[in-house]
Every structure is written in C-alpha cells, then in structure tokens.
Design a protein around this motif. Structure first.
Motif, PDB file in Angstrom:
ATOM      1  N   GLU A  11       0.839  -1.198   0.000  1.00 19.38           N
ATOM      2  CA  GLU A  11       0.000   0.000   0.000  1.00 19.38           C
ATOM      3  C   GLU A  11       0.868   1.241   0.000  1.00 19.38           C
ATOM      4  OE1 GLU A  11      -2.861   1.786   3.258  1.00 19.38           O
ATOM      5  OE2 GLU A  11      -3.876   0.213   2.093  1.00 19.38           O
ATOM      6  N   LEU A  12       0.522   2.173  -0.875  1.00 22.01           N
ATOM      7  CA  LEU A  12       1.192   3.465  -0.947  1.00 22.01           C
ATOM      8  C   LEU A  12       0.125   4.537  -0.798  1.00 22.01           C
ATOM      9  CD1 LEU A  12       3.686   5.242  -1.475  1.00 22.01           C
ATOM     10  CD2 LEU A  12       3.187   5.021  -3.926  1.00 22.01           C
ATOM     11  N   ASP A  13       0.157   5.243   0.333  1.00 19.51           N
ATOM     12  CA  ASP A  13      -0.800   6.320   0.584  1.00 19.51           C
ATOM     13  C   ASP A  13      -0.169   7.611   0.089  1.00 19.51           C
ATOM     14  OD1 ASP A  13      -2.559   8.218   1.540  1.00 19.51           O
ATOM     15  OD2 ASP A  13      -2.860   7.211   3.466  1.00 19.51           O
ATOM     16  N   LEU A  38      -0.275  -3.479  -5.945  1.00 19.29           N
ATOM     17  CA  LEU A  38      -0.019  -2.205  -5.282  1.00 19.29           C
ATOM     18  C   LEU A  38      -1.350  -1.499  -5.114  1.00 19.29           C
ATOM     19  CD1 LEU A  38       1.944   0.012  -4.253  1.00 19.29           C
ATOM     20  CD2 LEU A  38       1.957   0.894  -6.601  1.00 19.29           C
ATOM     21  N   ARG A  39      -1.682  -1.151  -3.870  1.00 24.45           N
ATOM     22  CA  ARG A  39      -2.893  -0.377  -3.603  1.00 24.45           C
ATOM     23  C   ARG A  39      -2.477   1.072  -3.367  1.00 24.45           C
ATOM     24  NH1 ARG A  39      -4.859  -2.529   0.937  1.00 24.45           N
ATOM     25  NH2 ARG A  39      -5.938  -4.130  -0.230  1.00 24.45           N
ATOM     26  N   LEU A  40      -2.909   1.940  -4.270  1.00 25.52           N
ATOM     27  CA  LEU A  40      -2.674   3.370  -4.115  1.00 25.52           C
ATOM     28  C   LEU A  40      -3.862   3.971  -3.378  1.00 25.52           C
ATOM     29  CD1 LEU A  40      -1.517   4.236  -7.734  1.00 25.52           C
ATOM     30  CD2 LEU A  40      -0.080   3.896  -5.735  1.00 25.52           C
ATOM     31  N   VAL A  41      -3.572   4.771  -2.384  1.00 25.93           N
ATOM     32  CA  VAL A  41      -4.619   5.477  -1.646  1.00 25.93           C
ATOM     33  C   VAL A  41      -4.457   6.950  -1.974  1.00 25.93           C
ATOM     34  CG1 VAL A  41      -5.593   5.984   0.623  1.00 25.93           C
ATOM     35  CG2 VAL A  41      -4.545   3.743   0.181  1.00 25.93           C
ATOM     36  N   ASN A  42      -5.528   7.558  -2.480  1.00 29.08           N
ATOM     37  CA  ASN A  42      -5.456   8.944  -2.920  1.00 29.08           C
ATOM     38  C   ASN A  42      -6.721   9.675  -2.484  1.00 29.08           C
ATOM     39  OD1 ASN A  42      -4.526  11.220  -4.217  1.00 29.08           O
ATOM     40  ND2 ASN A  42      -4.332  10.262  -6.219  1.00 29.08           N
ATOM     41  N   SER A  43      -6.656  11.000  -2.473  1.00 28.59           N
ATOM     42  CA  SER A  43      -7.814  11.804  -2.079  1.00 28.59           C
ATOM     43  C   SER A  43      -8.753  12.074  -3.248  1.00 28.59           C
ATOM     44  CB  SER A  43      -7.351  13.130  -1.468  1.00 28.59           C
ATOM     45  OG  SER A  43      -6.554  13.828  -2.396  1.00 28.59           O
ATOM     46  N   PHE A  44      -8.349  11.694  -4.467  1.00 31.91           N
ATOM     47  CA  PHE A  44      -9.191  11.874  -5.648  1.00 31.91           C
ATOM     48  C   PHE A  44      -8.913  10.731  -6.618  1.00 31.91           C
ATOM     49  CE2 PHE A  44      -5.214  14.034  -6.408  1.00 31.91           C
ATOM     50  CZ  PHE A  44      -4.870  13.644  -7.682  1.00 31.91           C
ATOM     51  N   GLU A  45      -9.787  10.552  -7.591  1.00 29.78           N
ATOM     52  CA  GLU A  45      -9.569   9.507  -8.587  1.00 29.78           C
ATOM     53  C   GLU A  45      -8.451   9.950  -9.530  1.00 29.78           C
ATOM     54  OE1 GLU A  45     -11.882   6.605 -11.728  1.00 29.78           O
ATOM     55  OE2 GLU A  45     -12.848   8.497 -11.153  1.00 29.78           O
ATOM     56  N   PHE A  58       0.168  -2.656 -16.838  1.00 30.58           N
ATOM     57  CA  PHE A  58      -0.544  -2.926 -15.590  1.00 30.58           C
ATOM     58  C   PHE A  58      -2.042  -2.820 -15.819  1.00 30.58           C
ATOM     59  CE2 PHE A  58       3.574  -1.360 -14.123  1.00 30.58           C
ATOM     60  CZ  PHE A  58       3.896  -2.281 -13.141  1.00 30.58           C
ATOM     61  N   SER A  59      -2.795  -3.590 -15.064  1.00 32.54           N
ATOM     62  CA  SER A  59      -4.243  -3.415 -15.022  1.00 32.54           C
ATOM     63  C   SER A  59      -4.579  -2.878 -13.635  1.00 32.54           C
ATOM     64  CB  SER A  59      -4.965  -4.721 -15.322  1.00 32.54           C
ATOM     65  OG  SER A  59      -4.592  -5.720 -14.410  1.00 32.54           O
ATOM     66  N   TYR A  60      -5.797  -2.376 -13.471  1.00 37.99           N
ATOM     67  CA  TYR A  60      -6.140  -1.731 -12.206  1.00 37.99           C
ATOM     68  C   TYR A  60      -7.641  -1.815 -11.968  1.00 37.99           C
ATOM     69  CZ  TYR A  60      -7.597   1.973 -15.315  1.00 37.99           C
ATOM     70  OH  TYR A  60      -8.222   2.662 -16.332  1.00 37.99           O
ATOM     71  N   ASP A  61      -8.001  -1.665 -10.705  1.00 38.56           N
ATOM     72  CA  ASP A  61      -9.383  -1.508 -10.275  1.00 38.56           C
ATOM     73  C   ASP A  61      -9.412  -0.290  -9.372  1.00 38.56           C
ATOM     74  OD1 ASP A  61     -10.576  -3.951 -11.375  1.00 38.56           O
ATOM     75  OD2 ASP A  61      -9.298  -4.981  -9.928  1.00 38.56           O
ATOM     76  N   GLU A  68     -13.407  11.594   0.212  1.00 38.75           N
ATOM     77  CA  GLU A  68     -12.126  12.022  -0.345  1.00 38.75           C
ATOM     78  C   GLU A  68     -11.083  10.916  -0.234  1.00 38.75           C
ATOM     79  OE1 GLU A  68     -10.781  15.860   0.935  1.00 38.75           O
ATOM     80  OE2 GLU A  68     -12.752  16.757   0.680  1.00 38.75           O
ATOM     81  N   GLU A  69     -11.507   9.695  -0.522  1.00 36.45           N
ATOM     82  CA  GLU A  69     -10.563   8.573  -0.471  1.00 36.45           C
ATOM     83  C   GLU A  69     -10.869   7.573  -1.580  1.00 36.45           C
ATOM     84  OE1 GLU A  69      -8.902   5.096   2.501  1.00 36.45           O
ATOM     85  OE2 GLU A  69      -9.902   6.830   3.353  1.00 36.45           O
ATOM     86  N   TRP A  70      -9.874   7.371  -2.419  1.00 37.15           N
ATOM     87  CA  TRP A  70      -9.939   6.401  -3.513  1.00 37.15           C
ATOM     88  C   TRP A  70      -8.870   5.355  -3.302  1.00 37.15           C
ATOM     89  CZ3 TRP A  70     -12.968   6.146  -7.994  1.00 37.15           C
ATOM     90  CH2 TRP A  70     -13.896   7.188  -8.132  1.00 37.15           C
ATOM     91  N   HIS A  71      -9.180   4.103  -3.614  1.00 31.58           N
ATOM     92  CA  HIS A  71      -8.201   3.021  -3.623  1.00 31.58           C
ATOM     93  C   HIS A  71      -8.103   2.524  -5.057  1.00 31.58           C
ATOM     94  CE1 HIS A  71      -8.833   1.817   0.869  1.00 31.58           C
ATOM     95  NE2 HIS A  71      -8.454   3.077   0.716  1.00 31.58           N
ATOM     96  N   VAL A  72      -6.882   2.492  -5.568  1.00 32.76           N
ATOM     97  CA  VAL A  72      -6.624   1.961  -6.908  1.00 32.76           C
ATOM     98  C   VAL A  72      -5.677   0.793  -6.729  1.00 32.76           C
ATOM     99  CG1 VAL A  72      -5.743   2.421  -9.217  1.00 32.76           C
ATOM    100  CG2 VAL A  72      -6.930   4.233  -7.965  1.00 32.76           C
ATOM    101  N   THR A  73      -6.143  -0.405  -7.030  1.00 36.75           N
ATOM    102  CA  THR A  73      -5.329  -1.608  -6.891  1.00 36.75           C
ATOM    103  C   THR A  73      -4.757  -1.952  -8.259  1.00 36.75           C
ATOM    104  OG1 THR A  73      -6.744  -2.376  -5.088  1.00 36.75           O
ATOM    105  CG2 THR A  73      -5.290  -3.999  -6.126  1.00 36.75           C
ATOM    106  N   VAL A  74      -3.429  -1.980  -8.318  1.00 38.15           N
ATOM    107  CA  VAL A  74      -2.700  -2.146  -9.568  1.00 38.15           C
ATOM    108  C   VAL A  74      -2.002  -3.501  -9.543  1.00 38.15           C
ATOM    109  CG1 VAL A  74      -0.902  -1.169 -11.049  1.00 38.15           C
ATOM    110  CG2 VAL A  74      -2.283   0.343  -9.605  1.00 38.15           C
ATOM    111  N   ARG A  75      -2.043  -4.212 -10.681  1.00 34.90           N
ATOM    112  CA  ARG A  75      -1.369  -5.498 -10.771  1.00 34.90           C
ATOM    113  C   ARG A  75      -0.735  -5.639 -12.151  1.00 34.90           C
ATOM    114  NH1 ARG A  75      -6.366  -5.502 -10.758  1.00 34.90           N
ATOM    115  NH2 ARG A  75      -7.674  -6.329 -12.369  1.00 34.90           N
ATOM    116  N   PRO A  76       0.397  -6.346 -12.218  1.00 39.64           N
ATOM    117  CA  PRO A  76       1.015  -6.596 -13.523  1.00 39.64           C
ATOM    118  C   PRO A  76       0.109  -7.484 -14.366  1.00 39.64           C
ATOM    119  CG  PRO A  76       2.553  -7.063 -11.723  1.00 39.64           C
ATOM    120  CD  PRO A  76       1.199  -6.878 -11.110  1.00 39.64           C
ATOM    121  N   GLU A  77       0.104  -7.254 -15.647  1.00 36.50           N
ATOM    122  CA  GLU A  77      -0.680  -8.088 -16.573  1.00 36.50           C
ATOM    123  C   GLU A  77       0.060  -9.370 -16.845  1.00 36.50           C
ATOM    124  OE1 GLU A  77      -3.523  -7.304 -19.091  1.00 36.50           O
ATOM    125  OE2 GLU A  77      -4.168  -6.325 -17.264  1.00 36.50           O
TER     126      GLU A  77
END
Length: 77
Positions: A11-13, A38-45, A58-61, A68-77
């Motif tokens: 996780e990277l905030d 990798l889960r990115l934590v951000n205040s916006f999309e 990479f693909s992501y969800d 004001e909190e978004w989680h973007v989970t990134v993974r290698p294809e």
C-alpha cells in the motif's frame, strides 16, 4: 509504503507525499513482483494515471471508499 504479507498487497498512501507523487508511484510499481499488487490510496480519482498504467502493462481496479478517499489496486498483466 506498507505491505500486507498475507495478500501480497503493498500500500502506498500518496496523500502523505509532499508535492507531486508520480515518481513515488513509478518507483513503487518498479518494485512490485509479478504476484503482488499495489494499492494506491489517494484523495481523488487519479484518472491521468490510468493511461500510464496501461502503457506500462498494468491493469487496475478503482474504488471510491469515502468522500475524499480512492483506492486503486494495480497489478502486472
């Protein structure tokens, strides 16, 4: 960056990063293994990041988990 060893998710905030977090995100992506996420934590999309992720293989969800909190989970294809 924190790691959840059970699920192979790091996780990277980026809300805590001073200035532009792009280089921190790229460094974190370079550091994850093929079986990790990798889960990115951000205040916006982070819409501008999506094209970069796809270009780098990479693909992501993305999910908004609070006002004001978004989680973007990134993974290698």
């Amino acid at each position: 960056m924190s790691t959840d060893s059970q699920g192979g998710v790091r996780e990277l905030d980026v809300r805590r990063v001073e200035g532009e977090p792009f280089s921190d995100i790229m460094a974190a992506l370079d550091d994850i293994g093929d079986d990790e996420r990798l889960r990115l934590v951000n205040s916006f999309e982070p819409v501008p990041l999506y094209g970069v992720l796809e270009d780098r293989g990479f693909s992501y969800d993305a999910e908004q988990v609070a006002d004001e909190e978004w989680h973007v989970t990134v993974r290698p294809e």
